[in-house]
Design a protein around this motif. Structure first.
Motif, PDB file in Angstrom:
ATOM      1  N   GLY A 180       0.838  -1.205   0.000  1.00  0.00           N
ATOM      2  CA  GLY A 180       0.000   0.000   0.000  1.00  0.00           C
ATOM      3  C   GLY A 180       0.869   1.250   0.000  1.00  0.00           C
ATOM      4  O   GLY A 180       0.605   2.219  -0.716  1.00  0.00           O
ATOM      5  N   PHE A 181       1.954   1.210   0.791  1.00  0.00           N
ATOM      6  CA  PHE A 181       2.879   2.340   0.839  1.00  0.00           C
ATOM      7  C   PHE A 181       3.565   2.512  -0.517  1.00  0.00           C
ATOM      8  O   PHE A 181       3.694   3.616  -1.037  1.00  0.00           O
ATOM      9  CB  PHE A 181       3.922   2.100   1.944  1.00  0.00           C
ATOM     10  CG  PHE A 181       4.969   3.168   1.993  1.00  0.00           C
ATOM     11  CD1 PHE A 181       4.675   4.422   2.515  1.00  0.00           C
ATOM     12  CD2 PHE A 181       6.242   2.936   1.503  1.00  0.00           C
ATOM     13  CE1 PHE A 181       5.641   5.426   2.539  1.00  0.00           C
ATOM     14  CE2 PHE A 181       7.213   3.933   1.525  1.00  0.00           C
ATOM     15  CZ  PHE A 181       6.912   5.173   2.048  1.00  0.00           C
TER      16      PHE A 181
ATOM     17  N   LEU B 215      -1.210  -6.181  -5.705  1.00  0.00           N
ATOM     18  CA  LEU B 215      -0.508  -6.995  -4.704  1.00  0.00           C
ATOM     19  C   LEU B 215      -1.025  -6.687  -3.300  1.00  0.00           C
ATOM     20  O   LEU B 215      -1.207  -7.592  -2.489  1.00  0.00           O
ATOM     21  CB  LEU B 215       1.002  -6.764  -4.789  1.00  0.00           C
ATOM     22  CG  LEU B 215       1.658  -7.443  -6.000  1.00  0.00           C
ATOM     23  CD1 LEU B 215       3.042  -6.863  -6.262  1.00  0.00           C
ATOM     24  CD2 LEU B 215       1.765  -8.958  -5.784  1.00  0.00           C
ATOM     25  N   ALA B 216      -1.281  -5.395  -3.032  1.00  0.00           N
ATOM     26  CA  ALA B 216      -1.840  -5.029  -1.716  1.00  0.00           C
ATOM     27  C   ALA B 216      -3.185  -5.726  -1.527  1.00  0.00           C
ATOM     28  O   ALA B 216      -3.489  -6.247  -0.451  1.00  0.00           O
ATOM     29  CB  ALA B 216      -1.994  -3.511  -1.606  1.00  0.00           C
ATOM     30  N   ALA B 217      -3.989  -5.762  -2.603  1.00  0.00           N
ATOM     31  CA  ALA B 217      -5.305  -6.400  -2.524  1.00  0.00           C
ATOM     32  C   ALA B 217      -5.165  -7.899  -2.261  1.00  0.00           C
ATOM     33  O   ALA B 217      -5.938  -8.482  -1.487  1.00  0.00           O
ATOM     34  CB  ALA B 217      -6.088  -6.155  -3.816  1.00  0.00           C
ATOM     35  N   GLU B 218      -4.134  -8.512  -2.870  1.00  0.00           N
ATOM     36  CA  GLU B 218      -3.906  -9.949  -2.623  1.00  0.00           C
ATOM     37  C   GLU B 218      -3.601 -10.207  -1.148  1.00  0.00           C
ATOM     38  O   GLU B 218      -3.904 -11.259  -0.621  1.00  0.00           O
ATOM     39  CB  GLU B 218      -2.737 -10.466  -3.470  1.00  0.00           C
ATOM     40  CG  GLU B 218      -3.141 -10.798  -4.902  1.00  0.00           C
ATOM     41  CD  GLU B 218      -1.940 -11.189  -5.760  1.00  0.00           C
ATOM     42  OE1 GLU B 218      -0.899 -11.604  -5.195  1.00  0.00           O
ATOM     43  OE2 GLU B 218      -2.052 -11.059  -6.993  1.00  0.00           O
ATOM     44  N   PHE B 219      -2.982  -9.207  -0.502  1.00  0.00           N
ATOM     45  CA  PHE B 219      -2.687  -9.342   0.927  1.00  0.00           C
ATOM     46  C   PHE B 219      -3.828  -8.783   1.782  1.00  0.00           C
ATOM     47  O   PHE B 219      -3.682  -8.628   2.985  1.00  0.00           O
ATOM     48  CB  PHE B 219      -1.374  -8.639   1.281  1.00  0.00           C
ATOM     49  CG  PHE B 219      -0.150  -9.333   0.755  1.00  0.00           C
ATOM     50  CD1 PHE B 219       0.267 -10.550   1.290  1.00  0.00           C
ATOM     51  CD2 PHE B 219       0.590  -8.790  -0.274  1.00  0.00           C
ATOM     52  CE1 PHE B 219       1.402 -11.184   0.811  1.00  0.00           C
ATOM     53  CE2 PHE B 219       1.732  -9.423  -0.759  1.00  0.00           C
ATOM     54  CZ  PHE B 219       2.136 -10.629  -0.225  1.00  0.00           C
TER      55      PHE B 219
ATOM     56  N   ARG C  91       8.880 -15.033  -3.739  1.00  0.00           N
ATOM     57  CA  ARG C  91       8.350 -16.373  -3.469  1.00  0.00           C
ATOM     58  C   ARG C  91       7.646 -16.985  -4.672  1.00  0.00           C
ATOM     59  O   ARG C  91       7.573 -18.185  -4.796  1.00  0.00           O
ATOM     60  CB  ARG C  91       7.402 -16.319  -2.271  1.00  0.00           C
ATOM     61  CG  ARG C  91       6.039 -15.833  -2.695  1.00  0.00           C
ATOM     62  CD  ARG C  91       4.993 -15.566  -1.740  1.00  0.00           C
ATOM     63  NE  ARG C  91       4.126 -14.671  -2.517  1.00  0.00           N
ATOM     64  CZ  ARG C  91       2.927 -14.335  -2.217  1.00  0.00           C
ATOM     65  NH1 ARG C  91       2.385 -14.772  -1.123  1.00  0.00           N
ATOM     66  NH2 ARG C  91       2.228 -13.543  -2.984  1.00  0.00           N
ATOM     67  N   ASP C  92       7.079 -16.203  -5.555  1.00  0.00           N
ATOM     68  CA  ASP C  92       6.375 -16.851  -6.658  1.00  0.00           C
ATOM     69  C   ASP C  92       6.557 -16.089  -7.965  1.00  0.00           C
ATOM     70  O   ASP C  92       7.071 -14.973  -7.999  1.00  0.00           O
ATOM     71  CB  ASP C  92       4.882 -17.066  -6.341  1.00  0.00           C
ATOM     72  CG  ASP C  92       4.161 -15.774  -6.108  1.00  0.00           C
ATOM     73  OD1 ASP C  92       4.427 -14.800  -6.839  1.00  0.00           O
ATOM     74  OD2 ASP C  92       3.326 -15.710  -5.189  1.00  0.00           O
ATOM     75  N   ALA C  93       6.133 -16.752  -9.022  1.00  0.00           N
ATOM     76  CA  ALA C  93       6.410 -16.238 -10.367  1.00  0.00           C
ATOM     77  C   ALA C  93       5.723 -14.904 -10.622  1.00  0.00           C
ATOM     78  O   ALA C  93       6.291 -14.032 -11.281  1.00  0.00           O
ATOM     79  CB  ALA C  93       5.980 -17.275 -11.404  1.00  0.00           C
ATOM     80  N   SER C  94       4.503 -14.713 -10.093  1.00  0.00           N
ATOM     81  CA  SER C  94       3.795 -13.465 -10.418  1.00  0.00           C
ATOM     82  C   SER C  94       4.467 -12.276  -9.719  1.00  0.00           C
ATOM     83  O   SER C  94       4.597 -11.196 -10.289  1.00  0.00           O
ATOM     84  CB  SER C  94       2.300 -13.561 -10.073  1.00  0.00           C
ATOM     85  OG  SER C  94       2.110 -13.441  -8.688  1.00  0.00           O
ATOM     86  N   LEU C  95       4.925 -12.492  -8.491  1.00  0.00           N
ATOM     87  CA  LEU C  95       5.653 -11.419  -7.794  1.00  0.00           C
ATOM     88  C   LEU C  95       6.972 -11.122  -8.516  1.00  0.00           C
ATOM     89  O   LEU C  95       7.342  -9.960  -8.728  1.00  0.00           O
ATOM     90  CB  LEU C  95       5.918 -11.823  -6.337  1.00  0.00           C
ATOM     91  CG  LEU C  95       6.665 -10.815  -5.477  1.00  0.00           C
ATOM     92  CD1 LEU C  95       5.952  -9.462  -5.432  1.00  0.00           C
ATOM     93  CD2 LEU C  95       6.853 -11.338  -4.048  1.00  0.00           C
ATOM     94  N   ARG C  96       7.649 -12.185  -8.936  1.00  0.00           N
ATOM     95  CA  ARG C  96       8.913 -12.001  -9.672  1.00  0.00           C
ATOM     96  C   ARG C  96       8.688 -11.203 -10.949  1.00  0.00           C
ATOM     97  O   ARG C  96       9.476 -10.332 -11.304  1.00  0.00           O
ATOM     98  CB  ARG C  96       9.540 -13.363 -10.019  1.00  0.00           C
ATOM     99  CG  ARG C  96      10.661 -13.756  -9.061  1.00  0.00           C
ATOM    100  CD  ARG C  96      11.530 -14.866  -9.621  1.00  0.00           C
ATOM    101  NE  ARG C  96      10.769 -16.018 -10.063  1.00  0.00           N
ATOM    102  CZ  ARG C  96      10.288 -16.966  -9.258  1.00  0.00           C
ATOM    103  NH1 ARG C  96      10.514 -16.901  -7.951  1.00  0.00           N
ATOM    104  NH2 ARG C  96       9.601 -17.985  -9.739  1.00  0.00           N
TER     105      ARG C  96
END
Ligand code: FE2
Ligand code: FE2
Length: 228
Positions: A6-7, A56-60, A113-118
């Protein structure tokens, strides 16, 4: 974790507005069109980065409001004329901040940790390299006019403005957890070390190559690094 992304969303949106403004200011100063174009492209890149961060924030579990942001405050001292103020802004936003971002993203990439973050980290890293290059290209133009030397004594303020207040302070042990790396967040001491390394290996040499005396900046770094 959500709050870190979010930041980052907010940082990317601010960068978008900053680059949009800088593109218009470069154009008004009749600077070379390829620099104006690079700044426009950077603004569009940052908008895309912000969307990735929001996702990504929404995924968390954090939803990001999509309201427009006010323009970020100018970082250049008010005493500078417009040409030097734009040089200051580009040195701060591109040569310092984007160079540090490249170092951070490069460190995060192999640990993700995973392909989408990479994939997101790789996309950001590739773009931020170009954003840093905008700053260096502008400094080359400014140096040819003999208009970079004024940055030397201003480096401590510029560098201070580019870091979080607690970067050189000890922090809560939860922020030093190595497991953060896999989630795309740097442990605090790693972040600090990367900042120092980016200054020493990229930013200071680059500035010196553009006619900026970095003695005051190096002195600032030595002071903030010494304990107590
Ligand atoms: Fe970005
Ligand atoms: Fe950027």
């Amino acid at each position: 974790m959500a709050s870190a992304w979010g930041f980052r969303f907010k940082v990317e949106r601010e960068a978008e507005v900053r680059f949009e403004t800088l593109a218009a200011r470069l154009e008004a100063l009749d600077e070379p069109p390829h620099l104006v174009e690079l700044a426009r492209r950077a603004a569009a890149d940052e908008r895309r980065h912000a969307m990735h961060c929001a996702r990504l924030a929404a995924e968390f579990g954090l939803s990001i409001p999509s309201e427009a942001l006010p323009p970020p405050p100018p970082v250049a001292p008010a005493s500078l004329d417009e040409e030097d103020a734009v040089t200051y802004e580009l040195a701060a936003a591109c040569c310092v901040t984007e160079s540090v971002s490249v170092a951070v993203l490069t460190r995060l990439l192999p640990a993700a940790r995973d392909a989408s973050l990479r994939a997101v980290l790789r996309e950001l890293a590739e773009d931020e390299v170009l954003h840093a290059r905008l700053g260096w290209a502008h400094l080359t133009v400014a140096a040819a006019r003999g208009r970079t030397g004024f940055l030397g004594p201003l480096l401590p303020a510029m560098l201070r403005g580019s870091v979080d207040d607690d970067l050189f302070q000890p922090v809560d042990p939860t922020r030093e957890d190595e497991a953060l790396l896999a989630l795309g967040v740097l442990p605090h001491s790693v972040k600090r070390d990367l900042f120092v390394q980016a200054l020493e290996e990229v930013v200071f040499p680059g500035l010196e190559g553009s006619g900026v005396d970095t003695a005051a900046g190096r002195q600032w770094l030595a002071t903030v690094r010494s304990p107590g």
